[in-house]
Design an enzyme around this catalytic site. Structure first.
Site, PDB file in Angstrom:
ATOM      1  N   CYS A  12       0.820  -1.219   0.000  1.00 16.57           N
ATOM      2  CA  CYS A  12       0.000   0.000   0.000  1.00 16.57           C
ATOM      3  C   CYS A  12       0.851   1.266   0.000  1.00 16.57           C
ATOM      4  O   CYS A  12       0.500   2.264   0.630  1.00 16.57           O
ATOM      5  CB  CYS A  12      -0.934  -0.017   1.204  1.00 16.57           C
ATOM      6  N   ALA A  16       1.466   3.473  -5.091  1.00 17.89           N
ATOM      7  CA  ALA A  16       0.340   2.608  -5.445  1.00 17.89           C
ATOM      8  C   ALA A  16      -0.978   3.330  -5.265  1.00 17.89           C
ATOM      9  O   ALA A  16      -1.795   3.428  -6.195  1.00 17.89           O
ATOM     10  CB  ALA A  16       0.364   1.330  -4.615  1.00 17.89           C
ATOM     11  N   ARG A  38       1.005  -5.989   5.011  1.00 15.69           N
ATOM     12  CA  ARG A  38       1.519  -6.875   6.070  1.00 15.69           C
ATOM     13  C   ARG A  38       0.581  -6.941   7.261  1.00 15.69           C
ATOM     14  O   ARG A  38       0.814  -7.695   8.199  1.00 15.69           O
ATOM     15  CB  ARG A  38       2.904  -6.397   6.503  1.00 15.69           C
ATOM     16  N   TYR A  59       1.026 -10.892   1.929  1.00 14.89           N
ATOM     17  CA  TYR A  59       1.254 -10.988   0.497  1.00 14.89           C
ATOM     18  C   TYR A  59       1.009 -12.416   0.014  1.00 14.89           C
ATOM     19  O   TYR A  59       0.528 -12.631  -1.109  1.00 14.89           O
ATOM     20  CB  TYR A  59       2.684 -10.554   0.154  1.00 14.89           C
ATOM     21  N   LEU A  75       6.675  -2.340  -3.469  1.00 18.87           N
ATOM     22  CA  LEU A  75       7.398  -2.518  -2.211  1.00 18.87           C
ATOM     23  C   LEU A  75       8.760  -1.822  -2.267  1.00 18.87           C
ATOM     24  O   LEU A  75       9.254  -1.487  -3.354  1.00 18.87           O
ATOM     25  CB  LEU A  75       7.589  -4.013  -1.926  1.00 18.87           C
ATOM     26  N   HIS A  80      11.942  -6.341  -3.918  1.00 19.68           N
ATOM     27  CA  HIS A  80      11.454  -6.634  -5.258  1.00 19.68           C
ATOM     28  C   HIS A  80      11.807  -8.045  -5.708  1.00 19.68           C
ATOM     29  O   HIS A  80      10.960  -8.777  -6.226  1.00 19.68           O
ATOM     30  CB  HIS A  80      12.008  -5.623  -6.266  1.00 19.68           C
ATOM     31  N   LYS A  98      10.167   0.565 -10.400  1.00 18.86           N
ATOM     32  CA  LYS A  98      11.582   0.784 -10.666  1.00 18.86           C
ATOM     33  C   LYS A  98      12.271   1.300  -9.411  1.00 18.86           C
ATOM     34  O   LYS A  98      11.610   1.903  -8.562  1.00 18.86           O
ATOM     35  CB  LYS A  98      11.797   1.759 -11.831  1.00 18.86           C
ATOM     36  N   ARG A 167      14.179   6.047   1.095  1.00 22.81           N
ATOM     37  CA  ARG A 167      15.134   6.297   0.014  1.00 22.81           C
ATOM     38  C   ARG A 167      16.531   6.601   0.552  1.00 22.81           C
ATOM     39  O   ARG A 167      17.489   6.655  -0.213  1.00 22.81           O
ATOM     40  CB  ARG A 167      14.652   7.459  -0.850  1.00 22.81           C
ATOM     41  N   ASP A 179      16.689   6.025  -7.401  1.00 19.64           N
ATOM     42  CA  ASP A 179      15.381   6.669  -7.314  1.00 19.64           C
ATOM     43  C   ASP A 179      15.036   7.497  -8.544  1.00 19.64           C
ATOM     44  O   ASP A 179      13.950   7.349  -9.113  1.00 19.64           O
ATOM     45  CB  ASP A 179      15.309   7.550  -6.063  1.00 19.64           C
TER      46      ASP A 179
END
Length: 331
Positions: A12, A16, A38, A59, A75, A80, A98, A167, A179
């Protein structure tokens, strides 16, 4: 299409809920059947917000749902690989945010898993699906600006004050190259229609931000002596730019990576003339969803199967060059 592609959303994250889920619902080709987090409380809240019938508290539960054709994975970067592979093993087609992985080795595993399972895998570079990209490629292919000589790209913003941002977590795949640097790198590969030969990159690795690259600038060498010069950053003034330089002219794209409708125009310079092209506007996230559905149903593929591997190979070479402070060959 008589039957829409049935999507499950594996997480979430803001990308998304803010962009991809509304786009799937707006698309002609897809419907969101389920969302997972989760914890059931969060997924139930998101499901209620979007009018989705099913919410899962893990998941694994979503991947076990036979009513799901494809999953979107927003995620954190370091998750990934695991969940793309697990989704493939569950027989789901996969659209993954990405950068698709933390390395080309991980991307190779993911591509192999999807190939073995017979499912499609795509990296979510939504800007590639904006109709303006096709217009740019057509102008270049016609030779309107002559032979290509160089590309310049930039994508920077300043979020350095939010030190809790994922990040800025090194082990999670943080940093500006992962990023936003991935955008000009991706665009150069697409517009040159070639793979790079070498990179030289300078970066600021910040101890305040878990030593991720907060700013990077570089030269990417392509065959034939042409190159991309780029910069990217999460600790610099907000801006985007893409310039494509030819022997007879130049294309300037002011907002190359997240334009939609009213900001899709671009400029073409030839001699003393400057022409503004009113590019076809679109929500690139909607176009991405429709193109993915078309690929799943046997239409035109989104990209070459090994594109995610080549994408990650370039990003990791840039990081390697910045850390070693030397030119890195990709040959």
């Amino acid at each position: 299409m008589t039957q829409k592609l049935r999507w499950g959303i594996l997480g979430c994250a803001q990308i998304a809920t803010g962009s991809v889920m509304p786009a799937i619902q707006e698309s002609q080709s897809g419907v969101i059947e389920a969302v997972a987090s989760r914890g059931l409380e969060k997924s139930s809240r998101v499901a209620a917000e979007f009018g989705i019938s099913k919410a899962y508290g893990s998941y694994e539960e979503l991947l076990a749902d036979p009513g799901i054709d494809a999953v979107y994975i927003p995620l954190p970067n370091h998750l990934h690989r695991e969940w793309v592979i697990r989704a493939a093993e569950a027989g789901k087609h996969v659209l993954c945010e990405k950068p698709i992985a933390l390395s080309s080795a991980e991307a190779e595993e993911m591509v192999a898993a999807c190939r073995k399972a017979g499912v499609h895998l795509a990296e979510a570079y939504m800007y590639r699906h904006h109709p303006r990209i096709a217009q740019l490629r057509e102008i270049i292919a016609r030779g309107d600006i002559g032979e290509l000589r160089a590309i310049r790209g930039a994508f920077t913003y300043n979020d350095a004050g939010d030190t809790t941002n994922i990040r800025f977590k090194s082990a999670w795949g943080g940093g500006s190259l992962y990023d936003v640097g991935c955008y000009p790198l991706s665009a150069a590969r697409l517009l040159f229609d070639a793979e790079p030969e070498a990179v030289t990159v300078q970066a600021i690795f910040s101890p305040e931000h878990d030593n991720v690259d907060m700013m990077a600038s570089g030269l990417v060498e392509f065959p034939g002596g042409v190159s991309l010069t780029f910069d990217c950053g999460m600790w610099a003034y907000n801006r985007q730019l893409l310039e494509v330089l030819g022997t007879e002219g130049m294309i300037e794209v002011p907002i190359p990576f997240n334009a939609r409708f009213e900001d899709a125009d671009f400029l073409v310079y030839k001699g003393a003339e400057v022409s503004r092209f009113a590019a076809t506007g679109a929500n690139p996230y909607v176009a991405q969803a429709d193109h993915f559905a078309d690929a799943v149903r046997g239409g035109k593929p989104l990209a070459a199967e090994n594109d995610p591997v080549l994408s990650m190979r370039l990003i990791e070479a840039c990081l390697d060059s910045a850390r070693r402070r030397e030119r890195v060959s990709l040959l």
